[in-house]
Design a protein around this motif. Structure first.
Motif, PDB file in Angstrom:
ATOM      1  N   VAL A   1       0.835  -1.198   0.000  1.00  0.00           N
ATOM      2  CA  VAL A   1       0.000   0.000   0.000  1.00  0.00           C
ATOM      3  C   VAL A   1       0.870   1.247   0.000  1.00  0.00           C
ATOM      4  CG1 VAL A   1      -1.725   1.264   1.296  1.00  0.00           C
ATOM      5  CG2 VAL A   1      -1.845  -1.208   1.163  1.00  0.00           C
ATOM      6  N   ALA A   2       1.908   1.281   0.823  1.00  0.00           N
ATOM      7  CA  ALA A   2       2.635   2.519   1.076  1.00  0.00           C
ATOM      8  C   ALA A   2       3.921   2.654   0.293  1.00  0.00           C
ATOM      9  CB  ALA A   2       2.948   2.633   2.571  1.00  0.00           C
ATOM     10  N   GLY A   3       4.345   1.599  -0.434  1.00  0.00           N
ATOM     11  CA  GLY A   3       5.622   1.679  -1.118  1.00  0.00           C
ATOM     12  C   GLY A   3       5.702   2.821  -2.095  1.00  0.00           C
ATOM     13  N   PRO A   4       6.781   3.611  -2.059  1.00  0.00           N
ATOM     14  CA  PRO A   4       6.780   4.819  -2.891  1.00  0.00           C
ATOM     15  C   PRO A   4       6.847   4.517  -4.382  1.00  0.00           C
ATOM     16  CG  PRO A   4       8.826   4.603  -1.668  1.00  0.00           C
ATOM     17  CD  PRO A   4       7.937   3.551  -1.153  1.00  0.00           C
ATOM     18  N   THR A   5       7.500   3.451  -4.813  1.00  0.00           N
ATOM     19  CA  THR A   5       7.591   3.172  -6.238  1.00  0.00           C
ATOM     20  C   THR A   5       6.861   1.871  -6.570  1.00  0.00           C
ATOM     21  OG1 THR A   5       9.603   1.906  -6.024  1.00  0.00           O
ATOM     22  CG2 THR A   5       9.851   4.261  -6.307  1.00  0.00           C
ATOM     23  N   THR A   6       6.677   1.661  -7.884  1.00  0.00           N
ATOM     24  CA  THR A   6       6.047   0.412  -8.348  1.00  0.00           C
ATOM     25  C   THR A   6       6.896  -0.796  -7.976  1.00  0.00           C
ATOM     26  OG1 THR A   6       5.218   1.678 -10.189  1.00  0.00           O
ATOM     27  CG2 THR A   6       5.042  -0.690 -10.351  1.00  0.00           C
ATOM     28  N   HIS A   7       8.212  -0.626  -8.036  1.00  0.00           N
ATOM     29  CA  HIS A   7       9.086  -1.780  -7.812  1.00  0.00           C
ATOM     30  C   HIS A   7       9.060  -2.219  -6.357  1.00  0.00           C
ATOM     31  CE1 HIS A   7      10.448   0.379 -11.391  1.00  0.00           C
ATOM     32  NE2 HIS A   7      10.563  -0.827 -11.871  1.00  0.00           N
ATOM     33  N   ASP A   8       8.871  -1.245  -5.430  1.00  0.00           N
ATOM     34  CA  ASP A   8       8.655  -1.617  -4.027  1.00  0.00           C
ATOM     35  C   ASP A   8       7.448  -2.529  -3.897  1.00  0.00           C
ATOM     36  OD1 ASP A   8      10.546  -0.255  -2.269  1.00  0.00           O
ATOM     37  OD2 ASP A   8       9.780   1.535  -3.260  1.00  0.00           O
ATOM     38  N   ARG A   9       6.389  -2.153  -4.591  1.00  0.00           N
ATOM     39  CA  ARG A   9       5.154  -2.934  -4.477  1.00  0.00           C
ATOM     40  C   ARG A   9       5.333  -4.329  -5.061  1.00  0.00           C
ATOM     41  NH1 ARG A   9       3.053   2.370  -5.752  1.00  0.00           N
ATOM     42  NH2 ARG A   9       2.070   3.136  -3.854  1.00  0.00           N
ATOM     43  N   VAL A  10       6.063  -4.414  -6.180  1.00  0.00           N
ATOM     44  CA  VAL A  10       6.229  -5.733  -6.809  1.00  0.00           C
ATOM     45  C   VAL A  10       7.107  -6.633  -5.944  1.00  0.00           C
ATOM     46  CG1 VAL A  10       7.024  -6.931  -8.856  1.00  0.00           C
ATOM     47  CG2 VAL A  10       5.876  -4.773  -9.072  1.00  0.00           C
ATOM     48  N   VAL A  11       8.151  -6.060  -5.319  1.00  0.00           N
ATOM     49  CA  VAL A  11       8.980  -6.864  -4.414  1.00  0.00           C
ATOM     50  C   VAL A  11       8.148  -7.353  -3.230  1.00  0.00           C
ATOM     51  CG1 VAL A  11      10.928  -6.740  -2.817  1.00  0.00           C
ATOM     52  CG2 VAL A  11      11.162  -5.839  -5.088  1.00  0.00           C
TER      53      VAL A  11
END
Lengths: 108, 104
Positions: free
Chosen positions: B38-48
């Motif tokens: 929810v809070a990850g600043p970038t798309t790649h944070d969310r995918v990880v």
């Protein structure tokens, strides 16, 4: 408590511990690259211990073969996936987290 | 079938209970990692983070297969691991920018 039960409890506890380490790393680490470090190493090791516990628990040939397949597969694919994502992130120019001193030394 | 019943009678209930409790703990940890989705600043944070949740689900399926004495859940765990890998590779490939890369 037999030896098999003791081994199962030990491996499950280790797996839950390393999954907990991965969750803490995902919440607390500062940028994509270090978070993928936590995701790759700690979570892969936790999955390895959990699947090892399942294989020890069943002990029959089919389940051990399937567990070994799952184990080898996770050990190959998890770092590969994290590497693909961080490579895409670096190609997008997402900043690497540094301390203030390192930033000053690089700009010098 | 007979082999499985023999396994149930010889194995203590402690191992089953430990497996189910560990599965519950791993589910809670996956829900904590959902914060990063929810809070990850970038798309790649969310995918990880989604990748970590997928690995946690594979762990939960493996633990449930032992805790409920259902070996066929291991096949579902293998299929889930495959799909998780494909998701990460596809997102990594589609968000890759070959121009404008400065490899230092």
């Amino acid at each position: 408590m037999t030896l098999v039960t003791a081994l199962v409890v030990l491996f499950v506890a280790l797996g839950v511990f390393f999954t907990f380490v991965a969750a803490v790393g995902m919440i607390r680490l500062p940028d994509v690259y270090s978070r993928s470090h936590a995701a790759t190493k700690a979570d892969t090791l936790g999955a390895g211990f959990a699947i090892l516990a399942v294989a020890v628990y069943f002990g029959t040939l089919g389940e051990v073969i399937r567990g070994a397949f799952l184990l080898v597969f996770i050990y190959y694919t998890n770092p590969t996936a994290a590497h693909a994502i961080t490579r895409a992130a670096y190609s997008r120019g997402i900043d690497v987290w540094t301390t203030e001193e390192n930033r000053q030394e690089e700009s010098r | 079938m007979a082999a499985r019943e023999r396994t149930v009678t010889t194995m203590s209930d402690l191992a089953n209970t430990v497996m189910l409790a560990a599965a519950a703990i791993v589910v809670v940890l996956a829900a904590i990692v959902l914060y990063r989705v929810v809070a990850g600043p970038t798309t790649h944070d969310r995918v990880v983070a989604v990748n970590v949740i997928g690995t946690s689900i594979v762990i939960v399926l493996a633990l449930l297969s032992a805790g409920l004495d259902r070996p066929e859940y291991l096949d579902i765990a293998i299929v889930y691991a495959l799909l998780n890998f494909v998701l990460s590779l596809v997102v990594g490939r589609f968000t890759y920018q070959s121009d404008g890369v400065k490899w230092r």
